[in-house]
Write an enzyme that holds these catalytic residues in place. Structure first.
Site, short mmCIF file in Angstrom:
data_model
loop_
_atom_site.label_atom_id
_atom_site.label_comp_id
_atom_site.label_asym_id
_atom_site.label_seq_id
_atom_site.Cartn_x
_atom_site.Cartn_y
_atom_site.Cartn_z
N GLY A 47 0.84 -1.20 0.00
CA GLY A 47 0.00 0.00 0.00
C GLY A 47 0.86 1.24 0.00
CB CYS A 48 0.16 4.62 1.33
SG CYS A 48 0.99 6.17 1.68
#
Length: 198
Positions: free
Chosen positions: A34-35
């Protein structure tokens, strides 16, 4: 006699320095969940981790920018490069931790972050890392209801992200995304790490 003692002391000091240098080994692992603001913050609290750098990998574009990554056309994922001391934290521990810091069963993103740049990915640099990643994924799969979607692929190139992405959570703890998404996750992970030490 004094000279002999001084010479022996210097010899022992040199030997001690050589041993401590030899034990201060650094290895690296590249992964994405993810981020990268989230994964960077999560791994920075793990004992044995020396440094975490946000970047891009897994695509074909040379020297990609954040804007290009966000176009979803480069094939890159937001990833982190973890430099760690294997005498303090093992590769297996880093991989086990990976399954706790994100949802490896989500397709096409992570949480509310959607797009291939937020996919779950482990990028190996040698056969040992590949084998460890595959073994870890197989073990983790038994603990999830849904299938794990994490890719395990060779690392071709790690591109360092722009400076403003580095240590983002530490430098911007009150920014909206940091306060509402990253901070609760880091708090939970800190509690898990502390519990393991007991």
């Amino acid at each position: 006699m004094k000279r002999l003692l001084l010479s022996a002391a210097l010899g022992l000091a040199t030997l001690s320095l050589m041993k401590s240098t030899a034990s201060a080994k650094t290895e690296s692992l590249v992964l994405g969940g993810g981020c990268f603001w989230c994964t960077e913050a999560a791994y920075e609290i793990l004992p044995g981790v020396k440094d975490v750098v946000s970047g891009y990998a897994g695509g074909k574009e040379q020297n990609p920018t954040y804007e290009q990554i966000c176009s979803k056309l480069t094939g890159h994922a937001e990833v982190i490069k973890i430099d760690y001391d294997p005498a303090v934290v093992s590769l297996e521990k880093l991989l086990d931790y990976f399954w706790h810091v994100h949802n490896p069963t989500q397709v096409g993103g992570q949480g509310n972050d959607h797009g291939p740049q937020y996919r779950s990915i482990i990028l190996f640099t040698n056969p040992e890392q590949k084998a460890a990643a595959e073994k870890s994924r197989a073990t983790a799969a038994k603990t999830f209801r849904d299938p794990i979607t994490t890719e395990i692929v060779p690392l071709e190139k790690f591109w360092v992200a722009e400076k403003y992405h580095q240590d983002y959570f530490r430098l911007n703890p009150n920014a909206g995304y940091c306060a509402y998404v990253i901070a609760p996750k880091v708090k939970k992970l800190k509690a898990e790490v502390a519990a393991e030490k007991k």
